[in-house]
Design an enzyme around this catalytic site. Structure first.
Site, PDB file in Angstrom:
ATOM      1  N   ALA A 126       6.515  -1.940  -4.702  1.00  0.00           N
ATOM      2  CA  ALA A 126       6.605  -1.225  -3.427  1.00  0.00           C
ATOM      3  C   ALA A 126       5.558  -0.108  -3.334  1.00  0.00           C
ATOM      4  O   ALA A 126       4.779   0.140  -4.260  1.00  0.00           O
ATOM      5  CB  ALA A 126       8.006  -0.664  -3.243  1.00  0.00           C
ATOM      6  N   HIS A 127       5.579   0.581  -2.175  1.00  0.00           N
ATOM      7  CA  HIS A 127       4.559   1.587  -1.865  1.00  0.00           C
ATOM      8  C   HIS A 127       4.576   2.751  -2.845  1.00  0.00           C
ATOM      9  O   HIS A 127       5.621   3.268  -3.206  1.00  0.00           O
ATOM     10  CB  HIS A 127       4.708   2.089  -0.421  1.00  0.00           C
ATOM     11  N   GLY A 128       3.379   3.140  -3.274  1.00  0.00           N
ATOM     12  CA  GLY A 128       3.235   4.323  -4.107  1.00  0.00           C
ATOM     13  C   GLY A 128       3.618   4.153  -5.561  1.00  0.00           C
ATOM     14  O   GLY A 128       3.678   5.133  -6.305  1.00  0.00           O
ATOM     15  N   ARG A 145       0.831  -1.198   0.000  1.00  0.00           N
ATOM     16  CA  ARG A 145       0.000   0.000   0.000  1.00  0.00           C
ATOM     17  C   ARG A 145       0.870   1.255   0.000  1.00  0.00           C
ATOM     18  O   ARG A 145       2.039   1.229   0.421  1.00  0.00           O
ATOM     19  CB  ARG A 145      -0.936   0.009   1.202  1.00  0.00           C
TER      20      ARG A 145
END
Length: 298
Positions: A222-224, A201
């Protein structure tokens, strides 16, 4: 068993030579079809010379450029043999899962589930998640809170979607502390995700897979991260935080993309590449660190 006539009614082709009444009862690779009856295979132009040694009354899908058909009693001439083979398998030979939710799955009460969804054994779907129509989530996959999944999405086994990413900051004592990840994951329509893949997330906002993205086994998103429409990320690839991948791009096996870099539209990141600088549209990069190889013809 499928009658060839029924197949020819459903696909586009240039011509067929042979017996239209033949029945197909198995699918075989080209190197296994010699002297076999009732089978279907395909041959691309790169392997056309292999047909010179094959004698069979089974059906082989070939391109209009193929000149090695003298040993074939039945062959189908098409524009793109691999694509036609895929269409035939999808229409006539693939196994379709009937909609069902396993009794051994756990879904929070406020999860929204669309129509014709399959959810396998030991799947966990946390609060505030949404699952679109005609979506498949296979066994042992965990969908964490606030994840939004579109329609006609296929998710394999043993995936974790919506987990917390690796984002830390040192406190006043110099010790690392986790930055809360309060964003989510958004997976749009027609996305395929393999097995044993992790999609984190976002810290803020969303990690996004746009329409028709294809993610292989053992990938880390990974995040973003944002992966653009119709792009492909293949086995063992690592896409670090806040990376943006454009549309129609190809991220090859075992490649790594450094955080906050951008990969343009229609780009290709080569096998094992370590991307430390952003990649332009239509560029091919490879190596460690990656370097520009050439521009893809438009």
């Amino acid at each position: 068993m499928v009658q060839l006539n029924k197949i020819l009614e459903k696909i586009e082709y240039h011509s067929f030579v042979g017996n239209r009444g033949i029945a197909i009862d198995c699918i075989l690779p080209l190197d296994k079809i010699n002297n076999v009856s009732g089978a279907l295979s395909w041959c691309g132009d790169k392997n056309a010379e292999l047909l010179g040694s094959i004698k069979t009354d089974s059906i082989v899908i070939v391109s209009k450029n193929n000149g090695y058909t003298s040993g074939l009693e039945n062959y189908l001439v098409v524009e793109n043999p691999r694509r036609t083979f895929q269409e035939i398998l999808t229409l006539f030979f693939s196994k379709h899962r009937e909609p069902a939710i396993s009794k051994r799955a756990f879904l929070e009460d406020n999860v929204k589930i669309g129509k014709n969804v399959f959810i396998g054994h030991n799947v966990v779907i946390e609060e505030n998640c949404e699952i679109g129509n005609d979506t498949i989530i296979m066994h042992n996959t965990t969908i964490l809170s606030d994840t939004i999944i579109g329609s006609k999405v296929s998710i394999g086994c043993n995936n974790t979607i919506g987990g917390v990413g690796f984002g830390y900051e040192k406190n006043t004592k110099g010790n690392f502390e986790l930055i809360p990840h309060i964003g989510n994951v958004v997976i749009k329509d027609n996305v395929d995700i393999g097995n044993n893949t992790c999609i984190d997330r976002a810290v803020l906002g969303s990690t996004i897979l746009e329409d028709n993205v294809k993610i292989d086994n053992l990938v880390h998103i990974a995040h973003g991260v944002i992966v653009g429409r119709n792009s492909v990320v293949i086995a063992n690839a690592m896409v670090a935080g806040s990376v943006k991948i454009g549309e129609n791009s190809w991220i090859a096996p075992s490649s790594s993309i450094l955080n906050k870099k951008e990969v343009g539209n229609n780009a290709l990141v080569g096998m094992g590449a370590v991307v430390t600088k952003s990649v332009d549209d239509y560029a091919i990069v490879a190596g460690n660190p990656s370097r520009f190889i050439r521009t893809i013809e438009k």
